[in-house]
Design a protein around this motif. Structure first.
Motif, mmCIF file in Angstrom:
data_model
loop_
_atom_site.group_PDB
_atom_site.id
_atom_site.type_symbol
_atom_site.label_atom_id
_atom_site.label_comp_id
_atom_site.label_asym_id
_atom_site.label_seq_id
_atom_site.Cartn_x
_atom_site.Cartn_y
_atom_site.Cartn_z
ATOM 1 N N LEU B 596 13.527 -2.618 -4.396
ATOM 2 C CA LEU B 596 12.431 -2.393 -5.332
ATOM 3 C C LEU B 596 11.882 -3.717 -5.846
ATOM 4 O O LEU B 596 10.674 -3.960 -5.829
ATOM 5 N N ASP B 597 12.770 -4.595 -6.307
ATOM 6 C CA ASP B 597 12.283 -5.799 -6.974
ATOM 7 C C ASP B 597 11.691 -6.799 -5.983
ATOM 8 O O ASP B 597 10.549 -7.211 -6.119
ATOM 9 N N ILE B 601 7.913 -4.730 -5.710
ATOM 10 C CA ILE B 601 7.157 -5.279 -6.841
ATOM 11 C C ILE B 601 6.697 -6.702 -6.538
ATOM 12 O O ILE B 601 5.519 -7.024 -6.636
ATOM 13 N N ASP B 602 7.673 -7.550 -6.153
ATOM 14 C CA ASP B 602 7.268 -8.917 -5.871
ATOM 15 C C ASP B 602 6.424 -8.961 -4.610
ATOM 16 O O ASP B 602 5.544 -9.803 -4.472
ATOM 17 N N VAL B 605 2.975 -8.501 -5.678
ATOM 18 C CA VAL B 605 2.443 -9.710 -6.313
ATOM 19 C C VAL B 605 2.056 -10.724 -5.240
ATOM 20 O O VAL B 605 0.925 -11.214 -5.196
ATOM 21 N N ASN B 606 3.007 -11.008 -4.342
ATOM 22 C CA ASN B 606 2.705 -11.967 -3.282
ATOM 23 C C ASN B 606 1.635 -11.425 -2.352
ATOM 24 O O ASN B 606 0.809 -12.176 -1.846
#
Lengths: 539, 649
Positions: B596-597, B601-602, B605-606
């Protein structure tokens, strides 16, 4: 000292220190470090009178200075502190001293630039907390990004450029939204009153239509939520922390993250009370998710610094949850917990830095059994760890308990989830402590590490004193918050809840309505608190 | 002295500070002396408080001393305040007295340990915390002590931190206790929500006026508090940390994991009796959990081979009896058993320590035997303590345990009594199994037996005397008066003030307090004889199994191999918890982070950054810098505009 511009002096003294360093030759390391330390220390000592001369019973801004700045557009240099910003200013001056001391030897290249960046950062941070003019606030808010960007990007670890760019782009994206929000608010105020002003205290009175208010709230809130950082805007944080040098991490966790929670309290609640109340359920869910998610992900880490970074996501989720409880315990607990987190997590980053300087690693697998050769360090580390997991009698408990009380009064399920965080924090913190300090060293051939030096000891001891002080006598701090917190709450309740409660009662009839009403009545008449409580709501 | 009740916890705290700041420079002698002296002073002042309290009218035995205001936030006001009433004073005397003896014992026991100063700092800190726990005048001060004793337990279990087992055990203890505290904290906050205060003096008297019998709110409060008690006092389902806690030094096991800290849950339930009697459901839960734990833990104790682990399961079992007492409304009997148990269980552990010390660290009872000649003081102390815990007249445990059984019979009938009596049989059996295996027969240990120093033998002797005669303060059959129950009566619900709140549990409590032995002298005497007989059967069985014909256990083991291995492996509960809770949580955390992280999610972002970058790459192609390209686009643009303009017509 009447008329002495104390707030301005505290804000700009570090800037002056940076200017002095600019004239020192860049190879005179000792002189540079000394000037930086003296400037930071002097600033801290000057900030102490803010506390001692502060009138706790007054909700108004104190030590106010106001002079026109850009008169044509209604921007002024307007600064001051109240019971909310007071402790954050002190936290900033306090942590900056420790950060400069912690960078004494660990920053060996481009020392001049580093120390200047640290002092510029301090001015920026204090400016954010004392600004009472939206434009001034925005200038400080953005200005502070630059030194932090440089600190991470120039003195950081191997992936420092990635981390620094991620940090600044993410934060800037949020700030731009806020800038738009500020301008809309500015023109709406003009539309309503014919006056152009960025003065926060005047803007508090601006009437905003419901639909617009929610958008404005979001423009500010997203910017703050990124800064906090709230789940799911948090992924810049672990990267920034892991790459930043120790001092950068300390100030990032200790102060910069608080700007998000502070912003919510200073801007979102009073400017957009109805929208804040309306957003509370969503924000609370995100906060609770952050508490549990941050703790679980922290537990999965092998890098101590990354673990501490994720623990911040968890801790600040609790702060946010407390703020959005909209009662005195939640807010005061939240503010106290901002300070506590700055102290405890700042200390944890200092400790990680001390470990890193010794072994050039932050991986738990490279440590173990350190207690034996580092008993003094172990004792100090233990206290900080316990403060972070909220042992009663230490600072973390004072904040966490108040937040839990505040949240419980609003919503029992949220409180139950938040209390789960209490279990999880013990899980990951004690795991980390054991991996580092207990058992046999995992790397058998690694040389034994030396205990703290006198410098390191005197960096940690002031922290430990604060940990006990706040834990044993939180009343000292709380008593200076009451009036300011009540003022914020009064505004939220009068402007925000009036409509909300009416709508709730007629519409969904959810559990929130009676609780909120009760919170209001409890606050209005503290003496009749128990009498007003109906025995056995469940029956 | 009552005005100076704060001195009682203050002395050990002063000991901590002295040893933290000066102990390193002034050496070992100083450390031991300061540590013992500070607890001796705490004991002396507790006794002084007790004496002064006895001189007061029973109705006046409630003195609160406010030290400073701790929390103040809106209507939440919590003082750092201490309370001296019969219950807290009794606890102070017992805690500081036993703690003093164990401090003295530790001077000899820990003499060669490099962590000597650290040990005494922890031990003093524990004493301070425990005394704070029992003397707090509100729920939050109680909670401070509650968590602080947990911290000391963590530090002392993991005292030999280089051993992974010790470090793991300490951490397990802390975390399991935190699970209990999850309930405890929510219970405390719910009390604040309902009563607007956390002071005992305001909550308890008003409970019966504000809430009806069986109120769901009070039931919720009491169950949440009891969750905390199951953690601290090692009851089902949160008992698993206590056997592992035996990794700590043995005097620690005696003080913290037998005599004092683990009884904090019993103290807390007894302290909140005014709430519990209003919640029959909670009383039922307390009684059921206590009874189940009593028998369950005793059954595990039957087959364990580690000296200290047998005693650990015994402690869990005995704590179960204390909760059973509370659950049937016999709070005074629960506290009475808490006191006698503190004497005899501390003694049992200290003997275990002396034996382990004498055999240079051996803890396996299969490699002991025949020690009664070499270690006479230990042997005779152990005999006294075993008779006491088995409940043989006139040793201390007889009076308290018999009272619990009698009150259980009165309140819950013969079936529940029967289950509790099975526990008595098991207790007598496992204790004497231990006694015979360690002290009888031929020596099965290879080496030399070290004679214990005087500082070990003297505390043993003192505790042996207390284990023998300590029960006489609650022996109505002998004296016609039950001193402990009379002394504690003003504290507990079911006394005069609470009779108004009628109902099942309160009636039971009232009955018990009115009983005091006088109501049914004949039948109570008869039941006492029955319970002594049951214990005697257990002792006789142990004698037959482990002295007369030692191959009987082996044959039983072979015949009931499955049952034996279930017991030996403690019903596989640790394994089950590991499979159901611990490992899934670890895997879930790792999965959250990795997938997940990092990925989702990241990745988003990326990903958004990469999208912008990719977009820029596409747009960059337009900026080639070649004049021909620009001329072409100008021409194309002109054509498009022209076409558009022409088609308008």
């Amino acid at each position: 000292m009447n008329g002495f511009p104390l707030v301005s002096v505290v804000t700009f003294l570090p800037l002056a220190g940076a200017a002095v360093i600019a004239f020192v030759g860049s190879d005179r390391l000792r002189a540079i470090r000394s000037v930086a330390l003296v400037a930071a220390l002097a600033d801290f000592l000057l900030s102490v009178p803010l506390l001692t001369r502060f009138t706790g019973s007054s909700a108004g801004m104190q030590f106010v200075e106001k002079v026109p700045w850009v008169g044509a557009i209604g921007a002024s240099y307007h600064v001051g502190v109240d019971g909310i910003s007071l402790f954050l200013v002190l936290l900033t001056t306090f942590l900056t001293v420790l950060s400069v001391a912690a960078s004494w030897y660990s920053i060996a290249s481009r020392v001049k630039g580093f120390m200047m960046a640290m002092l510029l950062l301090e001015t920026g941070m204090i400016g954010v907390f004392v600004s009472l003019d939206l434009l001034l606030f925005y200038v400080f808010w953005e200005a502070m990004l630059i030194p932090m960007y440089l600190i991470i990007g120039m003195w950081g670890g191997p992936r420092r450029v990635y981390a620094a760019v991620k940090f600044i782009i993410y934060t800037l994206a949020g700030s731009l939204l806020m800038l738009v929000g500020i301008l809309v608010l500015y023109f709406m105020h003009h539309g309503a009153t014919g006056e152009y002003t960025f003065d926060l205290l005047r803007l508090y009175g601006t009437a905003i239509p419901r639909g617009v208010e929610l958008w404005l709230f979001l423009a500010f809130f997203i910017s703050f939520a990124i800064k906090v950082p709230m789940f799911p805007f948090h992924t810049w944080l672990p990267d920034a922390h892991v790459e930043a040098p120790t001092a950068g991490s300390v100030l990032l966790a200790g102060v910069l993250l608080k700007m998000g929670t502070y912003g919510v309290l200073r801007f979102c609640f009073p400017l957009f009370p109805a929208a804040s109340v309306a957003a509370a359920p969503v924000v609370s869910v995100l906060a609770v998710v952050g508490i549990i998610y941050g703790a679980l992900v922290a537990f999965a880490q092998k890098d101590v610094k990354r673990l501490v970074a994720y623990s911040s996501v968890s801790h600040l989720g609790l702060v946010m949850l407390g703020l959005f409880a909209f009662n005195a315990q939640g807010l005061e607990g939240g503010i106290l917990q901002m300070v506590n987190h700055g102290i405890s997590t700042g200390a944890l980053f200092l400790i990680v830095g001390m470990l890193y300087e010794r072994r050039h690693s932050r991986m738990m697998e490279d440590f173990g059994g350190l207690w034996k050769t580092m008993p003094v360090f172990a004792g100090l580390f233990m206290v900080v760890t316990l403060s972070s997991i909220a042992l009663p009698g230490l600072n973390g408990f004072a904040g966490e308990f108040l937040v839990l009380v505040g949240v419980f009064l609003k919503s029992v399920p949220f409180a139950a989830f938040a209390a789960l965080g209490m279990i999880l924090s013990a899980v990951y913190m004690l795991w980390m402590f054991q991996q580092v300090m207990f058992v046999e060293p995992r790397k058998r051939d690694a040389p034994a590490l030396a205990d703290v030096t006198a410098r390191e000891k005197w960096i940690l001891i002031p922290i430990v004193i604060l940990v006990f002080w706040i834990g044993i006598w939180p009343g000292f701090f709380l008593s200076r918050m009451h009036a300011s917190v009540d003022a914020v709450l009064a505004r939220v309740w009068s402007a925000g809840l009036a409509g909300e409660v009416a709508r709730d009662a007629g519409g969904r009839g959810g559990a929130a309505a009676p609780d909120v009403l009760q919170a209001v009545s409890t606050e209005a008449a503290p003496d009749s608190a128990s009498a007003g409580m109906t025995p056995d709501v469940g029956e | 002295m009552l005005d100076y009740v704060w001195l009682v916890p203050a002395f050990p705290l002063a000991g901590v500070l002295a040893n933290v700041f000066l102990g390193g420079r002034l050496g070992k002698k100083f450390v031991g002396l300061v540590s013992c002296a500070s607890v001796a002073l705490a004991f002396a002042s507790s006794v002084a408080v007790l004496v002064e309290m006895l001189a007061l009218e029973p109705g006046l035995r409630h003195v609160e001393r406010h030290v400073f205001t701790w929390f103040l936030s809106a209507d939440l006001k919590v003082d750092a305040a201490l309370l001296a009433d019969p219950l807290s004073v009794l606890m102070m005397v017992v805690v500081s007295g036993v703690a003093f003896l164990i401090h003295v014992y530790s001077v000899g026991y820990m003499a060669g340990d490099p962590g000597y100063r650290r040990y005494f700092i922890y031990l003093n800190l524990f004493t301070f915390s425990m005394l704070t726990l029992v003397s707090g005048a509100n729920f939050l001060v109680l909670y401070v002590g509650w968590e602080a004793v947990g911290l000391c337990s963590y530090l002392l279990i993991g005292f030999w931190y280089e051993k992974k087992a010790a470090a793991d055990a300490g951490r397990k203890a802390f975390i399991v206790n935190r699970i209990g505290d999850f309930g405890f904290v929510l219970g405390i906050i719910l009390i604040f929500r309902m009563f607007g205060t956390l002071d005992f003096g305001s909550v308890f008297p008003r409970a019966a006026e504000m809430f009806p019998m069986g109120s769901p709110t009070i039931t919720a409060i009491t169950l949440l508090l009891f969750l905390g008690a199951t953690g601290k006092s090692a009851q089902i389902p949160l008992y698993t940390w206590l056997p592992d806690a035996m990794e700590g030094p043995t005097p620690v096991s005696a003080l913290i994991h037998a005599a004092t800290m683990v009884t904090a849950g019993v103290y807390m339930v007894a302290r909140c009796s005014a709430l519990y009697v209003l919640a029959p459901v909670s009383m039922g839960v307390v009684a059921a959990v206590g009874l189940a734990t009593a028998v369950y833990a005793a059954s595990i104790g039957l087959v364990q081979n580690d000296f200290k682990r047998v005693l650990a399961y015994s402690t869990i079992s005995q704590l179960g009896y204390m909760f059973l007492a509370c659950g049937v409304g016999a709070f005074a009997a629960g506290v009475f058993h808490l006191m006698t148990h503190a004497f005899f269980k501390a003694l049992l552990f200290l003997v275990a320590g002396a034996v382990i010390h004498a055999l240079a660290g051996e803890q396996d009872i299969r490699r002991m035997g025949g020690l009664r000649r070499e270690l006479p003081v230990s042997f005779w102390s152990f005999v006294v303590a075993s008779l006491a815990i088995a409940g043989i007249f006139p040793f201390s445990g007889f009076f308290s345990k018999d009272e619990i059984l009698w009150d259980t019979l009165q309140a819950r009938g013969p079936l529940v009594w029967g289950v509790a009596a099975v526990g008595v049989l098991l207790t007598a059996f496992y204790m004497f199994r231990l006694l015979f295996l360690v002290f009888w027969g031929k020596p099965r240990h290879g080496g030399h037996v070290h004679r214990p120093p005087l500082s070990i033998d003297v505390p043993l002797a003192c505790l042996a005397v207390l284990s023998a005669v300590g029960g006489l303060v609650g022996a109505p059959m002998l004296f016609g008066r039950h001193f402990i129950k009379e002394f504690l009566a003003p504290v507990f619900a079911g006394g005069a003030g609470h009779a108004a709140s009628a109902g099942h549990a309160a009636a039971a409590a009232a009955h018990v307090s009115a009983g005091a032995g006088a109501a049914h002298p004949v039948s109570e005497l008869g039941m006492a004889l029955v319970s002594i007989s049951i214990a005697a059967v257990g002792i006789a069985l142990a004698h037959r199994f482990y002295v007369m014909s030692p191959d009987v256990p082996r044959r039983l083991k072979e015949k009931f191999a499955t049952a034996y291995s279930v017991l030996l492996n403690k019903y596989y509960v640790d394994e089950a918890y590991g499979a159901i809770f611990v490992r899934p949580l670890v895997a879930f955390a790792a999965g959250l982070w990795r997938y997940l992280d990092a990925l989702v999610i990241d990745g988003a972002v990326n990903g958004s950054a990469n999208t912008v970058a990719a977009g820029s790459r596409v747009l960059r192609r337009l900026q080639t810098g070649r004049l021909q390209d620009y001329a072409l686009s100008v021409a194309l643009g002109a054509v498009v505009v022209l076409l558009f303009w022409l088609t308008r017509w």
